[in-house]
Scaffold this motif. Structure first.
Motif, PDB file in Angstrom:
ATOM      1  N   LEU A 254       0.853  -1.189   0.000  1.00 29.12           N
ATOM      2  CA  LEU A 254       0.000   0.000   0.000  1.00 29.12           C
ATOM      3  C   LEU A 254       0.885   1.234   0.000  1.00 29.12           C
ATOM      4  CD1 LEU A 254      -2.885   1.229   0.244  1.00 29.12           C
ATOM      5  CD2 LEU A 254      -2.509   1.245   2.729  1.00 29.12           C
ATOM      6  N   LEU A 255       0.801   2.035  -1.060  1.00 24.95           N
ATOM      7  CA  LEU A 255       1.559   3.273  -1.166  1.00 24.95           C
ATOM      8  C   LEU A 255       0.656   4.410  -0.714  1.00 24.95           C
ATOM      9  CD1 LEU A 255       4.215   4.647  -2.272  1.00 24.95           C
ATOM     10  CD2 LEU A 255       2.952   4.967  -4.405  1.00 24.95           C
ATOM     11  N   SER A 256       0.892   4.894   0.508  1.00 20.30           N
ATOM     12  CA  SER A 256       0.001   5.907   1.068  1.00 20.30           C
ATOM     13  C   SER A 256       0.664   6.565   2.270  1.00 20.30           C
ATOM     14  CB  SER A 256      -1.326   5.276   1.507  1.00 20.30           C
ATOM     15  OG  SER A 256      -1.147   4.520   2.702  1.00 20.30           O
ATOM     16  N   THR A 257       0.005   7.589   2.771  1.00 19.73           N
ATOM     17  CA  THR A 257       0.500   8.277   3.967  1.00 19.73           C
ATOM     18  C   THR A 257       0.037   7.594   5.245  1.00 19.73           C
ATOM     19  OG1 THR A 257      -1.424   9.767   3.976  1.00 19.73           O
ATOM     20  CG2 THR A 257       0.534  10.500   2.756  1.00 19.73           C
ATOM     21  N   LYS A 258      -0.892   6.640   5.141  1.00 22.15           N
ATOM     22  CA  LYS A 258      -1.452   5.968   6.319  1.00 22.15           C
ATOM     23  C   LYS A 258      -1.090   4.493   6.312  1.00 22.15           C
ATOM     24  CE  LYS A 258      -5.559   8.957   6.111  1.00 22.15           C
ATOM     25  NZ  LYS A 258      -7.027   8.950   5.871  1.00 22.15           N
ATOM     26  N   ALA A 259      -0.630   4.000   7.449  1.00 21.02           N
ATOM     27  CA  ALA A 259      -0.313   2.575   7.564  1.00 21.02           C
ATOM     28  C   ALA A 259      -1.592   1.750   7.482  1.00 21.02           C
ATOM     29  CB  ALA A 259       0.400   2.304   8.888  1.00 21.02           C
ATOM     30  N   PRO A 260      -1.565   0.585   6.794  1.00 19.82           N
ATOM     31  CA  PRO A 260      -2.786  -0.197   6.577  1.00 19.82           C
ATOM     32  C   PRO A 260      -3.313  -0.908   7.813  1.00 19.82           C
ATOM     33  CG  PRO A 260      -0.887  -1.333   5.665  1.00 19.82           C
ATOM     34  CD  PRO A 260      -0.402   0.023   6.096  1.00 19.82           C
ATOM     35  N   MET A 261      -2.459  -1.195   8.790  1.00 23.97           N
ATOM     36  CA  MET A 261      -2.887  -1.922   9.989  1.00 23.97           C
ATOM     37  C   MET A 261      -3.521  -3.272   9.626  1.00 23.97           C
ATOM     38  SD  MET A 261      -1.863   0.267  12.199  1.00 23.97           S
ATOM     39  CE  MET A 261      -2.525  -0.360  13.740  1.00 23.97           C
ATOM     40  N   GLU A 262      -3.017  -3.868   8.571  1.00 21.09           N
ATOM     41  CA  GLU A 262      -3.524  -5.155   8.094  1.00 21.09           C
ATOM     42  C   GLU A 262      -2.351  -6.117   7.977  1.00 21.09           C
ATOM     43  OE1 GLU A 262      -6.668  -6.140   6.826  1.00 21.09           O
ATOM     44  OE2 GLU A 262      -7.678  -4.285   7.408  1.00 21.09           O
ATOM     45  N   ALA A 263      -2.470  -7.284   8.556  1.00 17.86           N
ATOM     46  CA  ALA A 263      -1.414  -8.284   8.451  1.00 17.86           C
ATOM     47  C   ALA A 263      -1.262  -8.721   6.994  1.00 17.86           C
ATOM     48  CB  ALA A 263      -1.744  -9.486   9.329  1.00 17.86           C
ATOM     49  N   GLY A 264      -0.010  -8.803   6.543  1.00 16.82           N
ATOM     50  CA  GLY A 264       0.249  -9.302   5.209  1.00 16.82           C
ATOM     51  C   GLY A 264       0.282  -8.250   4.128  1.00 16.82           C
ATOM     52  N   ILE A 265      -0.014  -6.995   4.455  1.00 17.30           N
ATOM     53  CA  ILE A 265       0.054  -5.910   3.476  1.00 17.30           C
ATOM     54  C   ILE A 265       1.249  -5.027   3.818  1.00 17.30           C
ATOM     55  CG2 ILE A 265      -1.101  -3.877   2.510  1.00 17.30           C
ATOM     56  CD1 ILE A 265      -3.769  -5.227   3.130  1.00 17.30           C
ATOM     57  N   ASP A 266       2.188  -4.921   2.915  1.00 19.21           N
ATOM     58  CA  ASP A 266       3.381  -4.105   3.150  1.00 19.21           C
ATOM     59  C   ASP A 266       3.044  -2.628   2.959  1.00 19.21           C
ATOM     60  OD1 ASP A 266       5.806  -5.957   3.529  1.00 19.21           O
ATOM     61  OD2 ASP A 266       4.791  -6.836   1.796  1.00 19.21           O
ATOM     62  N   TRP A 267       3.474  -1.820   3.898  1.00 18.82           N
ATOM     63  CA  TRP A 267       3.217  -0.380   3.817  1.00 18.82           C
ATOM     64  C   TRP A 267       4.404   0.325   3.173  1.00 18.82           C
ATOM     65  CZ3 TRP A 267       4.015   3.779   8.011  1.00 18.82           C
ATOM     66  CH2 TRP A 267       3.438   4.991   7.594  1.00 18.82           C
ATOM     67  N   LEU A 268       4.161   0.970   2.063  1.00 20.98           N
ATOM     68  CA  LEU A 268       5.139   1.822   1.399  1.00 20.98           C
ATOM     69  C   LEU A 268       4.802   3.252   1.799  1.00 20.98           C
ATOM     70  CD1 LEU A 268       4.875   0.054  -2.076  1.00 20.98           C
ATOM     71  CD2 LEU A 268       6.627  -0.339  -0.334  1.00 20.98           C
ATOM     72  N   GLY A 269       5.285   3.642   2.959  1.00 21.30           N
ATOM     73  CA  GLY A 269       4.842   4.874   3.587  1.00 21.30           C
ATOM     74  C   GLY A 269       5.358   6.139   2.921  1.00 21.30           C
ATOM     75  N   LEU A 270       4.482   7.115   2.771  1.00 14.03           N
ATOM     76  CA  LEU A 270       4.833   8.424   2.241  1.00 14.03           C
ATOM     77  C   LEU A 270       4.568   9.494   3.286  1.00 14.03           C
ATOM     78  CD1 LEU A 270       3.331   8.284  -1.375  1.00 14.03           C
ATOM     79  CD2 LEU A 270       5.755   8.252  -0.761  1.00 14.03           C
ATOM     80  N   PRO A 271       5.343  10.592   3.286  1.00 17.86           N
ATOM     81  CA  PRO A 271       5.081  11.696   4.204  1.00 17.86           C
ATOM     82  C   PRO A 271       3.768  12.391   3.852  1.00 17.86           C
ATOM     83  CG  PRO A 271       7.274  11.868   3.202  1.00 17.86           C
ATOM     84  CD  PRO A 271       6.520  10.834   2.445  1.00 17.86           C
ATOM     85  N   GLN A 272       3.275  13.223   4.756  1.00 23.55           N
ATOM     86  CA  GLN A 272       2.046  13.969   4.501  1.00 23.55           C
ATOM     87  C   GLN A 272       2.265  15.106   3.506  1.00 23.55           C
ATOM     88  OE1 GLN A 272      -1.040  13.399   5.569  1.00 23.55           O
ATOM     89  NE2 GLN A 272      -0.547  11.667   6.907  1.00 23.55           N
ATOM     90  N   ASP A 273       3.412  15.772   3.575  1.00 24.54           N
ATOM     91  CA  ASP A 273       3.705  16.933   2.740  1.00 24.54           C
ATOM     92  C   ASP A 273       3.965  16.501   1.295  1.00 24.54           C
ATOM     93  OD1 ASP A 273       4.685  19.850   2.437  1.00 24.54           O
ATOM     94  OD2 ASP A 273       6.387  18.663   1.725  1.00 24.54           O
TER      95      ASP A 273
END
Length: 333
Positions: A254-273
């Protein structure tokens, strides 16, 4: 922005370029794969190294606006205004080409794209070389652009003769391209220099390019893409979409500013700005490949002033959707 390359590195780079070799160097946008723009055989090596179509025009990087008459047969007032406002910086201008500019650089067109980069390593190289460097992004054609020297080495290896170190790129996505060769200015590629900024300086409307616009770097429908399939989604539906693909057995990020909080989904975290998102976008897409992901569900940032239009453009092309802002039919929600 810290300058990492030493004087001896610059001298070696100049010697290689004058010998018709390839040198990758940092700019504030992405790392470029440079060759002597006056040497058609050297420019041909860029296309071979990248696997890039030979009819695709390149941006010529120059040391200052004073070099424009060496590359353009006519420098309109609009170009002079934009150069004064934004150079050195992340803006390329398409102008009528001067006599002697090789077809290898222009893709056979009667125009040439020119830019003065802001990165101190790039400027030091251009001043020492005392000429123009044709330089697309230093990656395989259509793939994610490099924003760190190690990205160039990982992707091109011995296809490039030298990589100049310059740290992480400050902007992180490619330059704005505006076509000034016709009767009105036309935006060919959005970037950190926005339409609103261009219009304020020019005092006139800047039209967005249509399908039949002048060919320009980065305008293919599929570009800036990782090996993973990129799907665009709204913020509200992204996690559920990722969950569905994960349940079907795919390795999903998941490419987003919010962590998915889901097991098995990798978070590709982005800043808010948004500016910080642009700096990190290509690194996150590279992370997706490093993780071996099959699918990246990317949350489309809202369209606001600033670099957000360019972010939307890069995500659309990473997803293979081409021009225009995403609409409901593009979002897999």
């Amino acid at each position: 922005m810290t300058m990492h390359a030493r004087d001896t590195d610059i001298e070696r780079a100049v010697d290689l370029l004058r010998a018709g070799r390839l040198v990758a160097f940092p700019t504030e946008t992405v790392y470029g794969l440079g060759a002597n723009a006056r040497d058609a055989e050297a420019v041909a090596k860029i296309f071979a190294a990248k696997g890039r179509p030979s009819d695709h025009p390149l941006i010529v990087h120059i040391a200052s606006a004073q070099a424009l008459p060496r590359w353009s047969s006519y420098v309109p007032e609009a170009a002079q205004k934009l150069a004064a406002a934004f150079w050195p910086g992340p803006l390329a201008m398409v102008l009528r080409r001067a006599e002697g500019v090789p077809d290898a650089v222009t893709g056979g067109l009667d125009t040439v794209a020119l830019r003065v980069p802001r990165h101190p390593v790039a400027l030091a190289l251009l001043r020492a070389f005392d000429g123009g460097l044709a330089a697309p992004s230093a990656n395989r054609y259509g793939r994610v652009s490099p924003t760190r020297a190690m990205h160039v080495r990982e992707e091109l290896g011995d296809r490039v003769d030298l990589v100049l170190e310059g740290g992480a790129c400050d902007v992180g996505i490619e330059s704005t391209i505006v076509d000034l060769s016709g009767d009105e200015p036309v935006l060919l590629r959005p970037g950190a220099v926005t339409v609103e900024m261009l219009e304020r300086v020019l005092g006139q409307r800047v039209r967005h390019a249509g399908e039949n616009a002048t060919p320009a770097p980065g305008r293919k429908p599929s570009h800036y893409a990782p090996r993973a399939k990129v799907l665009l989604a709204s913020d509200a539906e992204a996690v559920s979409l990722a969950r569905c693909f994960h349940a079907g057995g795919a390795r999903v990020g998941l490419l987003s500013t919010k962590a998915p909080m889901e097991a098995g989904i990798d978070w590709l975290g982005l800043p808010q700005d948004a500016d910080a998102q642009a700096r990190e976008l290509y690194q996150r897409l590279r992370d997706a490949d490093a993780l071996g992901l099959d699918i990246v569900v990317a949350v489309v940032p809202p369209l606001r002033e600033g670099i957000s239009e360019a972010l939307q453009d890069r995500l659309r092309r990473a997803a293979g959707l081409g021009d225009g802002a995403p609409d409901a039919s593009d979002l897999h929600a």
